[in-house]
Motif scaffolding. Sequence first.
Motif, short mmCIF file in Angstrom:
data_model
loop_
_atom_site.label_atom_id
_atom_site.label_comp_id
_atom_site.label_asym_id
_atom_site.label_seq_id
_atom_site.Cartn_x
_atom_site.Cartn_y
_atom_site.Cartn_z
N UNK A 9 0.63 -1.29 0.22
CA UNK A 9 -0.38 -0.32 -0.09
C UNK A 9 0.79 1.51 0.23
N UNK A 10 1.50 1.72 -0.67
CA UNK A 10 2.69 2.38 -0.57
C UNK A 10 1.93 3.76 -1.74
N UNK A 11 2.01 4.79 -0.65
CA UNK A 11 1.35 6.38 -1.32
C UNK A 11 2.29 7.17 -1.44
N UNK A 12 2.19 7.99 -1.48
CA UNK A 12 4.02 9.23 -2.23
C UNK A 12 3.18 10.35 -2.78
N UNK A 13 3.30 11.27 -3.02
CA UNK A 13 3.32 12.36 -3.07
C UNK A 13 4.48 13.35 -2.79
N UNK A 14 4.53 14.54 -3.86
CA UNK A 14 5.25 15.04 -4.07
C UNK A 14 5.38 16.67 -3.53
N UNK A 15 6.01 17.10 -2.95
CA UNK A 15 5.95 18.56 -2.77
C UNK A 15 5.25 20.28 -3.58
N UNK A 16 5.58 18.99 -4.45
CA UNK A 16 5.41 20.35 -5.87
C UNK A 16 3.96 19.79 -6.29
N UNK A 17 2.68 18.73 -5.89
CA UNK A 17 2.37 18.70 -6.91
C UNK A 17 1.05 17.54 -6.08
N UNK A 18 -0.22 17.88 -6.50
CA UNK A 18 -1.17 17.35 -5.67
C UNK A 18 -1.88 15.68 -6.32
N UNK A 25 -0.17 1.14 -4.16
CA UNK A 25 0.56 0.65 -5.01
C UNK A 25 1.30 -1.05 -4.40
N UNK A 26 0.25 -2.25 -4.07
CA UNK A 26 1.21 -3.11 -2.90
C UNK A 26 1.74 -4.25 -4.80
N UNK A 27 2.71 -4.81 -4.44
CA UNK A 27 3.66 -6.06 -5.08
C UNK A 27 4.42 -6.89 -4.49
N UNK A 28 4.63 -7.75 -4.84
CA UNK A 28 5.36 -8.94 -4.40
C UNK A 28 6.84 -9.11 -5.55
#
Length: 278
Positions: A9-18, A25-28
């Motif tokens: 369950x990865x989630x990431x948002x860059x500082x300059x983006x909404x 995202x989940x995977x092996x």
Amino acid sequence: MEPLIRLEHLTYTYNNSDVPALNDVSLTIAAGQWIAIVGHNGSGKSTLAKTLNGLIEPQQGQVYFNGVLLDEDSVWSIRRKIGVVFQSPDNQFVGATVADDVAFGMENNGVPRAEMVPRVAAALAQVRMSDYATHEPARLSGGQKQRVALAGVLAQQPEVIILDEATSMLDPQGRQDVVSLMTQLQAAGNFTIISITHDIDEAALADQVILMDDGRLIQQGPPAAIFNEGELLRQHGLTVPLSEQVRTGLVAQHVPLPDQYLSEEQLVSKLWTLHLNK
């Protein structure tokens, strides 16, 4: 068995983006596999690669390497097991000679010189660059530079090699050289290879393909399963492999070929068999 790499369950948002660069995202990834992560520019594939060795810390979710959570306590030991070759090899060169550059990572990790010297020689031999050990990296061709960058990673004896668009700036011969080396490494079974690419024909050589778009994992599976979905690839800004384009065109001309994706090798074999049976 515990997968080598597990993402939850990865989630990431860059500082300059909404808009999230990674969105749940989940995977092996199993040890010893060649994984190709494909998607158009901005799909999230390079951001995903940077989470694997802690260059980016996801705002949500976890990364596990051999069952160990990637966090502040484990990040440095896990990074030693993961080597990265970037798009532009010039950004990785720090040594005055090719041999110096290959040795740099081991020097940082405190590898004794008596062990370092044969590892440099072995890595250069593995990428067919032994004759260039005393050359200046800046004077090499693009393909040669990328092979030296790969030698620097191999010398550190990682468990995982990440190639982040490592062939995208090379000419056809340089691209073929690097892809050939990847194929040999994968066949030897000594490494897990993660290739970040938008080159579908390169991805077709992998064991598993991961399709990403808008920060999401769209589909994961063997190349045949992914490339049978030609319309799906086009919807997400990619083309189908050349062998699939040829197969589709031949089927339209009533050539009796299977109604499914064929690799270049499989397509050539089928066409040769049809020729012999005429």
